[in-house]
Design a protein around this motif. Structure first.
Motif, PDB file in Angstrom:
ATOM      1  N   THR A 151      -2.594   3.280  -1.870  1.00 35.71           N
ATOM      2  CA  THR A 151      -3.789   2.583  -2.375  1.00 35.71           C
ATOM      3  C   THR A 151      -3.624   1.064  -2.280  1.00 35.71           C
ATOM      4  O   THR A 151      -2.507   0.564  -2.181  1.00 35.71           O
ATOM      5  CB  THR A 151      -4.059   2.921  -3.861  1.00 35.71           C
ATOM      6  OG1 THR A 151      -3.071   2.272  -4.673  1.00 35.71           O
ATOM      7  CG2 THR A 151      -4.027   4.419  -4.119  1.00 35.71           C
ATOM      8  N   ASN A 152      -4.754   0.372  -2.343  1.00 39.94           N
ATOM      9  CA  ASN A 152      -4.695  -1.095  -2.343  1.00 39.94           C
ATOM     10  C   ASN A 152      -4.733  -1.644  -3.769  1.00 39.94           C
ATOM     11  O   ASN A 152      -5.374  -2.642  -4.063  1.00 39.94           O
ATOM     12  CB  ASN A 152      -5.811  -1.692  -1.476  1.00 39.94           C
ATOM     13  CG  ASN A 152      -7.181  -1.154  -1.837  1.00 39.94           C
ATOM     14  OD1 ASN A 152      -7.319  -0.387  -2.801  1.00 39.94           O
ATOM     15  ND2 ASN A 152      -8.190  -1.529  -1.089  1.00 39.94           N
ATOM     16  N   ARG A 153      -3.987  -0.992  -4.648  1.00 44.55           N
ATOM     17  CA  ARG A 153      -3.958  -1.353  -6.054  1.00 44.55           C
ATOM     18  C   ARG A 153      -3.386  -2.750  -6.312  1.00 44.55           C
ATOM     19  O   ARG A 153      -3.822  -3.454  -7.221  1.00 44.55           O
ATOM     20  CB  ARG A 153      -3.108  -0.310  -6.784  1.00 44.55           C
ATOM     21  CG  ARG A 153      -3.412  -0.213  -8.233  1.00 44.55           C
ATOM     22  CD  ARG A 153      -2.882   1.077  -8.778  1.00 44.55           C
ATOM     23  NE  ARG A 153      -2.883   1.018 -10.236  1.00 44.55           N
ATOM     24  CZ  ARG A 153      -1.992   1.635 -10.984  1.00 44.55           C
ATOM     25  NH1 ARG A 153      -1.031   2.326 -10.421  1.00 44.55           N
ATOM     26  NH2 ARG A 153      -2.067   1.545 -12.278  1.00 44.55           N
ATOM     27  N   SER A 203       5.264   6.923  -4.154  1.00 43.76           N
ATOM     28  CA  SER A 203       5.437   6.125  -5.366  1.00 43.76           C
ATOM     29  C   SER A 203       6.838   5.541  -5.360  1.00 43.76           C
ATOM     30  O   SER A 203       7.800   6.227  -5.655  1.00 43.76           O
ATOM     31  CB  SER A 203       5.220   7.002  -6.591  1.00 43.76           C
ATOM     32  OG  SER A 203       5.253   6.201  -7.746  1.00 43.76           O
ATOM     33  N   LYS A 242     -12.493  -2.988  -6.752  1.00 44.70           N
ATOM     34  CA  LYS A 242     -11.950  -1.675  -7.126  1.00 44.70           C
ATOM     35  C   LYS A 242     -10.957  -1.223  -6.066  1.00 44.70           C
ATOM     36  O   LYS A 242     -11.008  -1.690  -4.918  1.00 44.70           O
ATOM     37  CB  LYS A 242     -13.057  -0.652  -7.341  1.00 44.70           C
ATOM     38  CG  LYS A 242     -13.878  -0.337  -6.125  1.00 44.70           C
ATOM     39  CD  LYS A 242     -14.899   0.733  -6.472  1.00 44.70           C
ATOM     40  CE  LYS A 242     -15.710   1.050  -5.235  1.00 44.70           C
ATOM     41  NZ  LYS A 242     -17.014   1.539  -5.451  1.00 44.70           N
ATOM     42  N   TYR A 243     -10.049  -0.356  -6.476  1.00 41.44           N
ATOM     43  CA  TYR A 243      -9.052   0.043  -5.498  1.00 41.44           C
ATOM     44  C   TYR A 243      -9.279   1.468  -5.030  1.00 41.44           C
ATOM     45  O   TYR A 243      -9.890   2.273  -5.716  1.00 41.44           O
ATOM     46  CB  TYR A 243      -7.631  -0.180  -6.024  1.00 41.44           C
ATOM     47  CG  TYR A 243      -7.115   0.816  -7.035  1.00 41.44           C
ATOM     48  CD1 TYR A 243      -6.472   1.984  -6.616  1.00 41.44           C
ATOM     49  CD2 TYR A 243      -7.199   0.564  -8.391  1.00 41.44           C
ATOM     50  CE1 TYR A 243      -5.955   2.875  -7.535  1.00 41.44           C
ATOM     51  CE2 TYR A 243      -6.687   1.452  -9.314  1.00 41.44           C
ATOM     52  CZ  TYR A 243      -6.066   2.604  -8.875  1.00 41.44           C
ATOM     53  OH  TYR A 243      -5.559   3.492  -9.779  1.00 41.44           O
ATOM     54  N   THR A 244      -8.789   1.747  -3.826  1.00 41.14           N
ATOM     55  CA  THR A 244      -9.067   3.042  -3.225  1.00 41.14           C
ATOM     56  C   THR A 244      -7.904   3.492  -2.358  1.00 41.14           C
ATOM     57  O   THR A 244      -6.951   2.739  -2.128  1.00 41.14           O
ATOM     58  CB  THR A 244     -10.387   2.971  -2.418  1.00 41.14           C
ATOM     59  OG1 THR A 244     -10.697   4.277  -1.930  1.00 41.14           O
ATOM     60  CG2 THR A 244     -10.257   2.027  -1.225  1.00 41.14           C
ATOM     61  N   TRP A 245      -7.982   4.716  -1.884  1.00 46.14           N
ATOM     62  CA  TRP A 245      -6.948   5.290  -1.026  1.00 46.14           C
ATOM     63  C   TRP A 245      -7.186   4.809   0.394  1.00 46.14           C
ATOM     64  O   TRP A 245      -8.200   5.132   1.006  1.00 46.14           O
ATOM     65  CB  TRP A 245      -7.031   6.819  -1.109  1.00 46.14           C
ATOM     66  CG  TRP A 245      -5.967   7.549  -0.358  1.00 46.14           C
ATOM     67  CD1 TRP A 245      -4.700   7.119  -0.081  1.00 46.14           C
ATOM     68  CD2 TRP A 245      -6.080   8.865   0.214  1.00 46.14           C
ATOM     69  NE1 TRP A 245      -4.013   8.078   0.607  1.00 46.14           N
ATOM     70  CE2 TRP A 245      -4.835   9.156   0.814  1.00 46.14           C
ATOM     71  CE3 TRP A 245      -7.095   9.816   0.261  1.00 46.14           C
ATOM     72  CZ2 TRP A 245      -4.591  10.365   1.461  1.00 46.14           C
ATOM     73  CZ3 TRP A 245      -6.853  11.017   0.899  1.00 46.14           C
ATOM     74  CH2 TRP A 245      -5.607  11.291   1.502  1.00 46.14           C
ATOM     75  N   VAL A 246      -6.255   4.005   0.939  1.00 45.41           N
ATOM     76  CA  VAL A 246      -6.483   3.429   2.264  1.00 45.41           C
ATOM     77  C   VAL A 246      -5.489   3.893   3.332  1.00 45.41           C
ATOM     78  O   VAL A 246      -5.709   3.681   4.521  1.00 45.41           O
ATOM     79  CB  VAL A 246      -6.494   1.876   2.223  1.00 45.41           C
ATOM     80  CG1 VAL A 246      -7.717   1.373   1.485  1.00 45.41           C
ATOM     81  CG2 VAL A 246      -5.227   1.324   1.585  1.00 45.41           C
ATOM     82  N   ILE A 293       0.833  -1.215   0.000  1.00 43.52           N
ATOM     83  CA  ILE A 293       0.000   0.000   0.000  1.00 43.52           C
ATOM     84  C   ILE A 293       0.866   1.264   0.000  1.00 43.52           C
ATOM     85  O   ILE A 293       0.646   2.177  -0.803  1.00 43.52           O
ATOM     86  CB  ILE A 293      -0.977  -0.030   1.203  1.00 43.52           C
ATOM     87  CG1 ILE A 293      -2.046  -1.113   0.958  1.00 43.52           C
ATOM     88  CG2 ILE A 293      -1.620   1.337   1.441  1.00 43.52           C
ATOM     89  CD1 ILE A 293      -2.896  -1.461   2.160  1.00 43.52           C
ATOM     90  N   GLU A 328       2.428   1.975  -3.327  1.00 46.80           N
ATOM     91  CA  GLU A 328       1.475   2.344  -4.396  1.00 46.80           C
ATOM     92  C   GLU A 328       0.626   3.534  -3.985  1.00 46.80           C
ATOM     93  O   GLU A 328      -0.590   3.494  -4.043  1.00 46.80           O
ATOM     94  CB  GLU A 328       0.582   1.139  -4.723  1.00 46.80           C
ATOM     95  CG  GLU A 328       1.106   0.276  -5.845  1.00 46.80           C
ATOM     96  CD  GLU A 328       0.782   0.836  -7.224  1.00 46.80           C
ATOM     97  OE1 GLU A 328       0.508   2.052  -7.340  1.00 46.80           O
ATOM     98  OE2 GLU A 328       0.811   0.044  -8.178  1.00 46.80           O
ATOM     99  N   LYS A 329       1.293   4.595  -3.506  1.00 44.64           N
ATOM    100  CA  LYS A 329       0.626   5.872  -3.186  1.00 44.64           C
ATOM    101  C   LYS A 329      -0.465   5.756  -2.133  1.00 44.64           C
ATOM    102  O   LYS A 329      -1.416   6.547  -2.123  1.00 44.64           O
ATOM    103  CB  LYS A 329       0.020   6.503  -4.452  1.00 44.64           C
ATOM    104  CG  LYS A 329       0.995   6.799  -5.565  1.00 44.64           C
ATOM    105  CD  LYS A 329       0.960   5.705  -6.605  1.00 44.64           C
ATOM    106  CE  LYS A 329       1.959   5.973  -7.716  1.00 44.64           C
ATOM    107  NZ  LYS A 329       2.218   4.769  -8.533  1.00 44.64           N
TER     108      LYS A 329
END
Ligand SMILES: *Cc1c(COP(=O)(O)O)cnc(C)c1O
Length: 376
Positions: free
Chosen positions: A211-213, A232, A223-227, A205, A208-209
């Protein structure tokens, strides 16, 4: 003859792989080559997880974030190291607490660590200088007893072990570098090795900024989101393609470096016997990954003379770290615990000789002959 101190490693397959990354249409992070490199690192080291990063500096920054380093915390490390070892923790508001090194390996003196521990201490950061392991059994034991996290600066330690186990896999985190000065390279790049399974998802996380990308790409969520907070830290797949060529042929590179390292040690043995120079030691628990060939001479004055003499003969030999505690930022952000018995004195005597994949036997022989002539 003109011999630089370093040339970036290049084995000949890099172009093909970089162009193939371009042809794949995926040049951003976590493409085919990044995945191949991470999987190979995991296989080689036995780490639970390897994440390719944009540098070792960034891998260490990730480790500091994941370790929950906060303002006011203290982190124990040697002063004889690269600035990034300290920077990653200073960025989090922590103070580096420097302890002296052992003169035989230039690594942190494990017997001095406990004396530097206070109730603010959060982590110990051993640096495996020249790819030769620190006394990890002792360091891990101290960390366990004092409930401290261990973050290994394994920037120089690819393909090297302590008691048969890969360096970078003893602590919670291990940080590797693939800068062009290291044994294998991707220009700028590194890897974070993670031993604590509960840290794998938080690390993905942060990388990847926030997120849970990574989970999204594995199909674990739709879908992924800001967690969380993050940055980066993932390199381009073009850089990973360059690294893949080298990781996949690491024996070729390591065999060559070891051969050159042995040529130097053999060729300069007589000078060491006469005590004009001194070599680094490799403790019996450790392996040699031929990251560096350094010699030590009598003192700073002798070193300056020898470096100039070699330069006049076309050979670029260089000194190494200026101890961090003597630098302006080191004085501002950190402190030295105990006596500086060896850090300054030994660092002033040390010279690194050219050692890179494409160096020729003829060049190595010329360097050896020139050094022998200097002392004659
Ligand atoms: C090279 C090196 C680093 C920094 O590596 P980068 O990948 O350039 O960030 C950190 N620590 C040590 C001991 C190094 O030798």
């Amino acid at each position: 003859m003109k011999i630089p101190f370093n040339k970036p490693p290049y084995i000949g397959k890099e172009n093909e792989y970089v162009l193939s990354a371009v042809a794949n249409g995926h040049i951003s992070g976590d493409g085919e080559y990044t995945k191949k490199c991470a999987a190979r690192m995991e296989e080689m080291t036995g780490t639970k997880r390897a994440l390719l990063t944009t540098s070792c500096t960034h891998a260490t920054e990730m480790a500091a974030l994941l370790a929950g380093i906060n303002p006011g915390d203290e982190v124990i490390m040697p002063s004889y190291t690269f600035v990034s070892t300290a920077d990653a923790f200073v960025l989090r508001g922590a103070a580096p607490v420097f302890v002296d090194i052992r003169p035989d390996t230039m690594n942190i003196d494990e017997t001095l660590i406990e004396d530097a521990i206070t109730d603010k201490t959060k982590a110990i950061v051993p640096v495996h200088y020249a790819g030769v392991g620190c006394e990890m059994d002792t360091i891990i034991d101290i960390a366990k007893r004092h409930n401290l996290i261990v973050i290994e600066d394994a920037a120089q330690a690819i393909a090297s072990t302590y008691k048969g186990k890969a360096l970078g896999t003893f602590g919670t985190f291990g940080c590797y570098s693939f800068h062009e000065t290291k044994n294998i390279s991707m220009g700028e790049g590194g890897a974070l090795l993670i031993q604590d399974e509960s840290m794998i998802e938080p690390a993905e996380i942060i990388r990847e900024k926030g997120t849970n990308r990574a989970k999204f790409f594995r199909g674990q969520i739709d879908k992924y989101t800001w967690v969380n907070y993050g940055s980066s830290y993932l390199p381009s797949d073009m850089n990973a393609a360059y690294l893949w060529a080298q990781l996949d042929n690491i024996d070729l590179i390591q065999n060559k470096r070891l051969k050159v390292w042995n040529m130097y040690r053999e060729g300069l043995k007589a000078l060491a016997e006469k005590e004009y120079i001194q070599f680094g030691e490799i403790p019996k628990e450790c392996t040699n990954n031929a990251h560096m060939l350094y010699i030590k001479v009598a003192d700073l004055e002798e070193r300056t003379k020898l470096i100039q003499y070699l330069k006049d003969k076309g050979i670029m030999a260089v000194f190494h770290y200026v101890p961090l505690h003597s630098a302006p930022a080191g004085q501002k952000f950190g402190r030295f615990n105990g006596e500086d018995k060896f850090t300054t004195k030994e660092s002033e005597r040390l010279i690194r000789l050219p050692l890179f994949y494409s160096i020729t036997d003829e060049e190595v022989e010329y360097i050896i002959d020139t050094i022998v002539k200097y002392f004659a």
